[in-house]
Design a protein around this motif. Structure first.
Motif, PDB file in Angstrom:
ATOM      1  N   ILE A   1       9.408 -13.397  16.582  1.00 16.68           N
ATOM      2  CA  ILE A   1       9.327 -11.942  16.453  1.00 16.68           C
ATOM      3  C   ILE A   1       9.930 -11.560  15.112  1.00 16.68           C
ATOM      4  CG2 ILE A   1      10.215  -9.752  17.351  1.00 16.68           C
ATOM      5  CD1 ILE A   1      10.057 -11.010  20.142  1.00 16.68           C
ATOM      6  N   SER A   2       9.250 -10.646  14.411  1.00 23.11           N
ATOM      7  CA  SER A   2       9.778 -10.183  13.131  1.00 23.11           C
ATOM      8  C   SER A   2       9.604  -8.672  13.034  1.00 23.11           C
ATOM      9  CB  SER A   2       9.074 -10.887  11.972  1.00 23.11           C
ATOM     10  OG  SER A   2       7.709 -10.563  11.964  1.00 23.11           O
ATOM     11  N   ILE A   3      10.378  -8.094  12.146  1.00 22.02           N
ATOM     12  CA  ILE A   3      10.344  -6.650  11.952  1.00 22.02           C
ATOM     13  C   ILE A   3      10.076  -6.372  10.483  1.00 22.02           C
ATOM     14  CG2 ILE A   3      11.660  -4.496  12.067  1.00 22.02           C
ATOM     15  CD1 ILE A   3      13.307  -5.809  14.331  1.00 22.02           C
ATOM     16  N   GLU A   4       9.103  -5.502  10.239  1.00 21.69           N
ATOM     17  CA  GLU A   4       8.810  -5.025   8.894  1.00 21.69           C
ATOM     18  C   GLU A   4       9.250  -3.559   8.861  1.00 21.69           C
ATOM     19  OE1 GLU A   4       4.991  -4.823   5.845  1.00 21.69           O
ATOM     20  OE2 GLU A   4       4.608  -4.901   7.989  1.00 21.69           O
ATOM     21  N   THR A   5      10.195  -3.230   7.992  1.00 24.23           N
ATOM     22  CA  THR A   5      10.689  -1.864   7.890  1.00 24.23           C
ATOM     23  C   THR A   5      10.212  -1.260   6.577  1.00 24.23           C
ATOM     24  OG1 THR A   5      12.648  -2.461   9.177  1.00 24.23           O
ATOM     25  CG2 THR A   5      12.738  -0.392   7.935  1.00 24.23           C
ATOM     26  N   ILE A   6       9.524  -0.131   6.700  1.00 26.26           N
ATOM     27  CA  ILE A   6       8.981   0.561   5.529  1.00 26.26           C
ATOM     28  C   ILE A   6       9.466   2.007   5.593  1.00 26.26           C
ATOM     29  CG2 ILE A   6       6.899   1.172   4.239  1.00 26.26           C
ATOM     30  CD1 ILE A   6       5.459  -1.033   5.964  1.00 26.26           C
TER      31      ILE A   6
ATOM     32  N   GLU B   1     -11.516 -11.161  15.700  1.00 25.73           N
ATOM     33  CA  GLU B   1     -11.072  -9.832  16.128  1.00 25.73           C
ATOM     34  C   GLU B   1     -10.488  -9.053  14.958  1.00 25.73           C
ATOM     35  OE1 GLU B   1      -8.646  -8.135  19.947  1.00 25.73           O
ATOM     36  OE2 GLU B   1      -7.922  -9.993  19.066  1.00 25.73           O
ATOM     37  N   ILE B   2     -10.854  -7.789  14.891  1.00 26.18           N
ATOM     38  CA  ILE B   2     -10.222  -6.870  13.957  1.00 26.18           C
ATOM     39  C   ILE B   2      -9.617  -5.748  14.786  1.00 26.18           C
ATOM     40  CG2 ILE B   2     -10.552  -5.214  12.093  1.00 26.18           C
ATOM     41  CD1 ILE B   2     -12.752  -6.988  11.007  1.00 26.18           C
ATOM     42  N   LEU B   3      -8.311  -5.681  14.776  1.00 27.38           N
ATOM     43  CA  LEU B   3      -7.612  -4.579  15.432  1.00 27.38           C
ATOM     44  C   LEU B   3      -7.496  -3.468  14.394  1.00 27.38           C
ATOM     45  CD1 LEU B   3      -4.843  -6.670  17.193  1.00 27.38           C
ATOM     46  CD2 LEU B   3      -7.029  -5.911  18.132  1.00 27.38           C
ATOM     47  N   TYR B   4      -7.964  -2.305  14.753  1.00 32.27           N
ATOM     48  CA  TYR B   4      -8.123  -1.209  13.797  1.00 32.27           C
ATOM     49  C   TYR B   4      -7.142  -0.089  14.114  1.00 32.27           C
ATOM     50  CZ  TYR B   4     -10.638   2.633  11.468  1.00 32.27           C
ATOM     51  OH  TYR B   4     -10.983   3.716  10.694  1.00 32.27           O
ATOM     52  N   TYR B   5      -6.402   0.330  13.103  1.00 35.57           N
ATOM     53  CA  TYR B   5      -5.358   1.338  13.276  1.00 35.57           C
ATOM     54  C   TYR B   5      -5.629   2.621  12.502  1.00 35.57           C
ATOM     55  CZ  TYR B   5      -3.221  -2.864  15.032  1.00 35.57           C
ATOM     56  OH  TYR B   5      -2.990  -4.023  15.724  1.00 35.57           O
ATOM     57  N   GLY B   6      -6.848   2.792  12.039  1.00 36.96           N
ATOM     58  CA  GLY B   6      -7.226   4.046  11.418  1.00 36.96           C
ATOM     59  C   GLY B   6      -7.609   3.937   9.956  1.00 36.96           C
ATOM     60  N   ASN B   7      -8.301   4.995   9.517  1.00 34.62           N
ATOM     61  CA  ASN B   7      -8.762   5.143   8.137  1.00 34.62           C
ATOM     62  C   ASN B   7      -7.939   6.253   7.510  1.00 34.62           C
ATOM     63  OD1 ASN B   7     -10.106   5.882   5.787  1.00 34.62           O
ATOM     64  ND2 ASN B   7     -12.125   5.896   6.710  1.00 34.62           N
ATOM     65  N   TYR B   8      -7.290   5.925   6.405  1.00 30.16           N
ATOM     66  CA  TYR B   8      -6.426   6.863   5.713  1.00 30.16           C
ATOM     67  C   TYR B   8      -6.928   7.001   4.280  1.00 30.16           C
ATOM     68  CZ  TYR B   8      -3.922   5.795   9.906  1.00 30.16           C
ATOM     69  OH  TYR B   8      -3.615   5.622  11.232  1.00 30.16           O
ATOM     70  N   ASN B   9      -7.795   7.994   4.050  1.00 30.78           N
ATOM     71  CA  ASN B   9      -8.401   8.220   2.732  1.00 30.78           C
ATOM     72  C   ASN B   9      -9.111   6.973   2.217  1.00 30.78           C
ATOM     73  OD1 ASN B   9      -7.443  10.946   2.534  1.00 30.78           O
ATOM     74  ND2 ASN B   9      -5.426  10.093   2.072  1.00 30.78           N
TER      75      ASN B   9
ATOM     76  N   ALA C   1       0.833  -1.203   0.000  1.00 25.81           N
ATOM     77  CA  ALA C   1       0.000   0.000   0.000  1.00 25.81           C
ATOM     78  C   ALA C   1       0.873   1.260   0.000  1.00 25.81           C
ATOM     79  CB  ALA C   1      -0.937   0.000   1.210  1.00 25.81           C
ATOM     80  N   TYR C   2       1.969   1.228   0.752  1.00 27.18           N
ATOM     81  CA  TYR C   2       2.881   2.372   0.783  1.00 27.18           C
ATOM     82  C   TYR C   2       3.597   2.525  -0.555  1.00 27.18           C
ATOM     83  CZ  TYR C   2       6.616   5.514   2.088  1.00 27.18           C
ATOM     84  OH  TYR C   2       7.485   6.577   2.124  1.00 27.18           O
TER      85      TYR C   2
ATOM     86  N   SER D   1       0.611   7.364   2.990  1.00 30.48           N
ATOM     87  CA  SER D   1       1.825   8.178   3.042  1.00 30.48           C
ATOM     88  C   SER D   1       2.721   7.767   4.208  1.00 30.48           C
ATOM     89  CB  SER D   1       1.427   9.649   3.212  1.00 30.48           C
ATOM     90  OG  SER D   1       0.837   9.832   4.501  1.00 30.48           O
ATOM     91  N   LYS D   2       3.909   8.365   4.257  1.00 33.89           N
ATOM     92  CA  LYS D   2       4.816   8.126   5.376  1.00 33.89           C
ATOM     93  C   LYS D   2       4.174   8.627   6.669  1.00 33.89           C
ATOM     94  CE  LYS D   2       9.580   8.326   6.865  1.00 33.89           C
ATOM     95  NZ  LYS D   2      10.958   8.597   6.456  1.00 33.89           N
ATOM     96  N   GLU D   3       3.466   9.736   6.612  1.00 26.15           N
ATOM     97  CA  GLU D   3       2.758  10.247   7.790  1.00 26.15           C
ATOM     98  C   GLU D   3       1.704   9.247   8.255  1.00 26.15           C
ATOM     99  OE1 GLU D   3       3.266  12.135   4.961  1.00 26.15           O
ATOM    100  OE2 GLU D   3       4.939  13.254   5.844  1.00 26.15           O
TER     101      GLU D   3
END
Length: 140
Positions: free
Chosen positions: A116-121, A90-98, A24-25, A31-33
């Motif tokens: 444990i894993s890390i996703e870097t964007i 369960e749906i964990l929701y982190y916001g609506n962005y456009n 998506a990014y 966006s980055k924001e």
């Protein structure tokens, strides 16, 4: 149990589509924001989550259910036997962005490894306690 892995491709149903956060990014849908906002919500406790409206939650669950029903093994047999919307717990929701919704979904049918894993964007790190990831859902 099935290990549900979302690759770089889109996963869709008649209700909507899922993309990985990275996709998506990279497609400039968020966006980055937006990523920073998603991370801020993700790393805080559950009380800080925005509230997802019921209609959208149901559409997201229906999209997930369609995907679960479509999973088949090499012999064409369903991987998940008789999934139902009630099994999407369960749906964990982190916001609506456009109109792109950042979510993490838990269900009774998927199993995620415990590593444990890390996703870097774009320099922003998302640390996950298991194989489940934040996804972006949008309506078709």
């Amino acid at each position: 149990m099935v290990t549900l892995f979302l690759s770089a491709c889109q996963i869709e149903s008649s209700e909507g589509e899922f993309l990985t956060l990275t996709d998506a990014y990279e497609q400039e849908l968020i966006s980055k924001e937006n990523l920073i906002s998603i991370k801020d919500i993700y790393t805080n406790d559950l009380e800080t989550f925005p509230i997802l409206d019921y209609e959208t939650e149901l559409k997201i669950k229906e999209t997930r259910l369609t995907i679960l029903k479509s999973l088949v093994n090499d012999f064409g047999n369903p991987i998940v036997e008789n999934p139902s919307i009630d099994g999407i717990t369960e749906i964990l929701y982190y916001g609506n962005y456009n109109n792109y919704y950042a979510v993490m979904i838990r269900d009774a049918y998927s199993h995620y490894g415990t590593a444990i894993s890390i996703e870097t964007i774009d320099g922003i790190e998302f640390v996950y306690a298991d194989g489940n990831r934040i996804l972006i859902w949008f309506e078709k």
